[in-house]
Design a protein around this motif. Structure first.
Motif, mmCIF file in Angstrom:
data_model
loop_
_atom_site.group_PDB
_atom_site.id
_atom_site.type_symbol
_atom_site.label_atom_id
_atom_site.label_comp_id
_atom_site.label_asym_id
_atom_site.label_seq_id
_atom_site.Cartn_x
_atom_site.Cartn_y
_atom_site.Cartn_z
ATOM 1 N N LEU A 95 8.990 46.707 60.718
ATOM 2 C CA LEU A 95 7.285 46.258 60.204
ATOM 3 C C LEU A 95 6.610 47.294 61.191
ATOM 4 C CD1 LEU A 95 7.641 42.553 60.256
ATOM 5 C CD2 LEU A 95 8.024 43.960 58.337
ATOM 6 N N ASP A 96 5.260 47.388 60.846
ATOM 7 C CA ASP A 96 4.525 48.070 61.874
ATOM 8 C C ASP A 96 3.526 47.048 62.636
ATOM 9 O OD1 ASP A 96 2.978 46.890 59.822
ATOM 10 O OD2 ASP A 96 1.457 48.664 59.576
ATOM 11 N N VAL A 143 5.403 54.590 63.577
ATOM 12 C CA VAL A 143 6.559 53.551 63.103
ATOM 13 C C VAL A 143 7.804 54.607 62.470
ATOM 14 C CG1 VAL A 143 7.463 51.870 61.347
ATOM 15 C CG2 VAL A 143 5.247 51.534 62.653
ATOM 16 N N LEU A 144 7.182 55.496 61.563
ATOM 17 C CA LEU A 144 8.171 56.551 60.955
ATOM 18 C C LEU A 144 8.887 57.393 61.851
ATOM 19 C CD1 LEU A 144 6.398 56.954 57.407
ATOM 20 C CD2 LEU A 144 7.858 55.267 58.311
ATOM 21 N N ALA A 145 8.202 57.582 63.060
ATOM 22 C CA ALA A 145 8.990 58.198 63.990
ATOM 23 C C ALA A 145 10.236 57.873 64.439
ATOM 24 C CB ALA A 145 8.163 58.530 65.170
ATOM 25 N N ARG A 146 10.375 56.421 64.371
ATOM 26 C CA ARG A 146 11.227 55.637 65.171
ATOM 27 C C ARG A 146 12.270 55.535 63.871
ATOM 28 N NH1 ARG A 146 11.234 50.843 66.422
ATOM 29 N NH2 ARG A 146 9.003 50.374 65.544
ATOM 30 N N HIS A 147 11.800 55.489 62.407
ATOM 31 C CA HIS A 147 12.635 55.283 61.344
ATOM 32 C C HIS A 147 12.459 56.216 60.496
ATOM 33 C CE1 HIS A 147 13.451 51.171 63.298
ATOM 34 N NE2 HIS A 147 12.314 51.159 63.566
ATOM 35 N N HIS A 199 6.688 33.283 67.810
ATOM 36 C CA HIS A 199 7.468 32.556 66.693
ATOM 37 C C HIS A 199 8.372 34.017 65.997
ATOM 38 C CE1 HIS A 199 6.245 28.644 66.857
ATOM 39 N NE2 HIS A 199 4.877 29.181 67.117
ATOM 40 N N GLY A 200 9.436 34.038 65.659
ATOM 41 C CA GLY A 200 10.314 35.110 65.174
ATOM 42 C C GLY A 200 10.585 36.240 65.770
ATOM 43 N N PRO A 201 11.263 37.105 65.172
ATOM 44 C CA PRO A 201 11.789 38.053 66.104
ATOM 45 C C PRO A 201 11.090 39.548 66.212
ATOM 46 C CG PRO A 201 12.704 38.266 63.859
ATOM 47 C CD PRO A 201 11.801 37.184 64.131
ATOM 48 N N GLY A 202 9.698 39.251 65.852
ATOM 49 C CA GLY A 202 8.732 40.388 65.900
ATOM 50 C C GLY A 202 8.748 41.382 65.004
ATOM 51 N N VAL A 203 9.066 42.796 65.037
ATOM 52 C CA VAL A 203 8.966 43.756 64.139
ATOM 53 C C VAL A 203 10.191 44.040 63.477
ATOM 54 C CG1 VAL A 203 6.749 44.551 65.023
ATOM 55 C CG2 VAL A 203 8.929 45.491 65.675
ATOM 56 N N ASP A 204 11.262 43.519 63.840
ATOM 57 C CA ASP A 204 12.774 44.066 63.564
ATOM 58 C C ASP A 204 13.485 42.695 62.909
ATOM 59 O OD1 ASP A 204 12.407 46.828 64.277
ATOM 60 O OD2 ASP A 204 12.781 46.091 66.341
#
Length: 517
Positions: free
Chosen positions: A24-25, A246-250, A35-40
């Protein structure tokens, strides 16, 4: 795997041992800080989140057959909340957070939801219970109030019962609330897409990116198909401006995005280090695309033969036609209004006279009617309006077009936005093609005046260059130049043409009747 039940979709995909990861961005709005794992995320984590959210909605009072309205900032958790509502037998109604307060109040009255999930201050009496994602209104529940609630068992529904409610873009007024069923959305649309078609199908090694308005029906159908095809990664952008980061990493291999997102990405695509270098497939839906944006994205790819898939359809029907474009085709300056041919074996088109509704010969313009088994089941609170657009099995799209002798459809304009004797969309194509500094052109028409071009530019407009560019085009008024943010838009980035016309011309009167909007 083919999709069956949206309420347990992520459970079923996870049970197959999928390797797909989701990126996610920004963190989900339903998983605030801590709460939760963040963006991945993994698919099993998304499945767990859907189950947990189903418990929240049940604890808030939603039951089988109830409507659960969602109004919030744009993010993919719209679709997770929709799956959670489906899981308990409720009907999710997804409303964009971009809707003005007065429009939102009208739609919520039509829906009469049992539960409203929102990050806004809701209109009084808009739902029996409000589950707040932001500062809670008096009497509203918060996520802390329902977190940890018991997760009820999944509740299946008949294929022809309401599955989800999405609203139309609302470019010409209050949006319509479109009802789809499992049969129309999942069986007729998503299962067709959940096939690993040659060239255009999702592959296991793909990195699939999507930048959309997640309140709209396209992404719910997309969810049902893409996760079944188990790509390596799914990248979800809530804000197109996050693409560079974000798309630079994925780096994606396939991209589906709103037309307005592609327009905004043109400067990014022109950079040597652009994040679209590995893309083999670009997909656009929702709205007309102009050639410069398509050309910029295809040239950003370093693949030998990247492909552009342009889909045309409506919330009420799903995709009706597809067209495939390559770099070479776009260099030949094709007619961007040629939207391709009907989906083989799934849709049929005919063009009729706008007054008599009788078919016209091939090559003549008129209203475009579509026949598809994926046609929606109705409009909430406006079923008479739905019946006015349904002629037996045919659906009046409200678009003016031409069915060519070869069977392709050429889109001219929305009937309500039309100007006699010309195509506003075609003029917009030509202006954007001839003036590189024009990021977006919108041509507006009102009786008794020449068409008014409205331009969004990346640099000051040269009056002499403008005169040269339009010298051979139908006469138009002097252009209005506005900043991107000064143009009224829907959640999908479409221009609210009637609002813009009213602001600039002082009238909302158009040449079209607007009977089929």
């Amino acid at each position: 795997m083919r999709p069956h039940d949206m309420g347990t979709l992520f459970d079923e995909v996870a049970a197959r041992g999928t390797h797909t990861t989701v990126h996610l961005d920004r963190p989900f709005d339903i998983l605030p800080g801590g709460h939760g794992p963040g963006v991945d995320h993994t698919v099993p984590q998304l499945a767990g989140l859907v189950r947990e959210a189903a418990g929240w909605l049940y604890e808030a009072g939603a039951r089988r057959g109830d409507r659960v309205a969602v109004v919030k900032r744009n993010h993919y958790d719209y679709d997770l909340l929709a799956c959670a509502a489906v899981r308990i037998g409720a009907v999710p109604a997804l409303l964009s957070g971009h809707l003005p307060d007065d429009v939102l109040e009208i739609l919520l009255k039509r829906l009469d939801p049992a539960v409203l999930v929102t990050d806004r201050v809701p209109p009084a009496g808009s739902a029996r219970r409000v589950l707040s994602l932001g500062d809670p209104a008096p009497g509203a529940l918060t996520l802390d109030d329902v977190r940890g609630a018991r997760v009820p068992a999944p509740r299946r529904r008949h294929d022809d019962e309401p599955l989800v409610v999405n609203h139309t873009s609302g470019t010409t007024g209050v949006p319509k609330l479109v009802v789809h069923t499992t049969r129309t959305l999942v069986h007729r649309l998503a299962r067709f897409e959940a096939v690993r078609w040659p060239v255009i199908g999702v592959r296991r090694g793909d990195v699939v990116a999507n930048a959309s308005s997640y309140a709209h029906g396209r992404t719910f159908c997309w969810t049902a198909s893409v996760f079944c095809l188990a790509p390596r990664k799914v990248v979800l952008l809530s804000d197109p401006d996050a693409a560079e980061r974000v798309l630079a990493r994925h780096r994606p291999t396939t991209v589906e995005a709103l037309p307005s997102a592609y327009v905004r990405w043109r400067p990014l695509a022109a950079r040597p280090d652009n994040p679209f270098r590995d893309v083999r497939l670009f997909v656009s839906t929702y709205d007309a695309m102009h050639p410069p944006a398509m050309r910029a994205m295809l040239h950003a790819s370093r693949r030998r033969r990247p492909l552009w898939v342009q889909g045309w359809g409506q919330t009420e029907t799903g995709p009706l036609t597809f067209r495939f474009l390559t770099r070479r085709a776009l260099e030949r300056s094709p007619d961007a209004r040629d939207l391709g041919r009907p989906v083989p074996g799934r849709t049929r088109l005919r063009v009729v006279d706008p007054v008599t509704l009788t078919p016209v010969p091939r090559g003549h313009s008129g209203l475009v009617l579509a026949r598809t088994a994926a046609r929606c089941a109705g409009y909430v609170g406006e079923q008479d309006r739905w019946h006015a657009k349904a002629t037996g099995p045919w659906w009046n799209t409200g678009d003016l077009g031409v069915l060519t002798r070869g069977g392709a459809v050429r889109l001219l304009d929305r009937e309500v936005d039309s100007v006699p004797g010309l195509s506003c969309l075609r003029l917009e194509d030509l202006v954007e093609d001839r003036l590189p500094e024009v990021v977006e052109c919108v041509v507006l028409g009102t009786p008794g005046r020449p068409p008014l071009p409205v331009l969004v530019t990346s640099a000051p407009l040269d009056p002499a260059a403008w005169r040269r560019a339009v010298a051979d085009l139908p006469p138009m008024a002097d252009p209005e130049v506005l900043a991107w943010e000064d143009v009224p838009r829907t959640a999908t980035g479409k221009v609210r043409r009637l609002d813009l016309l009213t602001r600039l011309a002082g009238t909302a009167e158009t040449h079209g009747s607007g009977r089929w909007t």
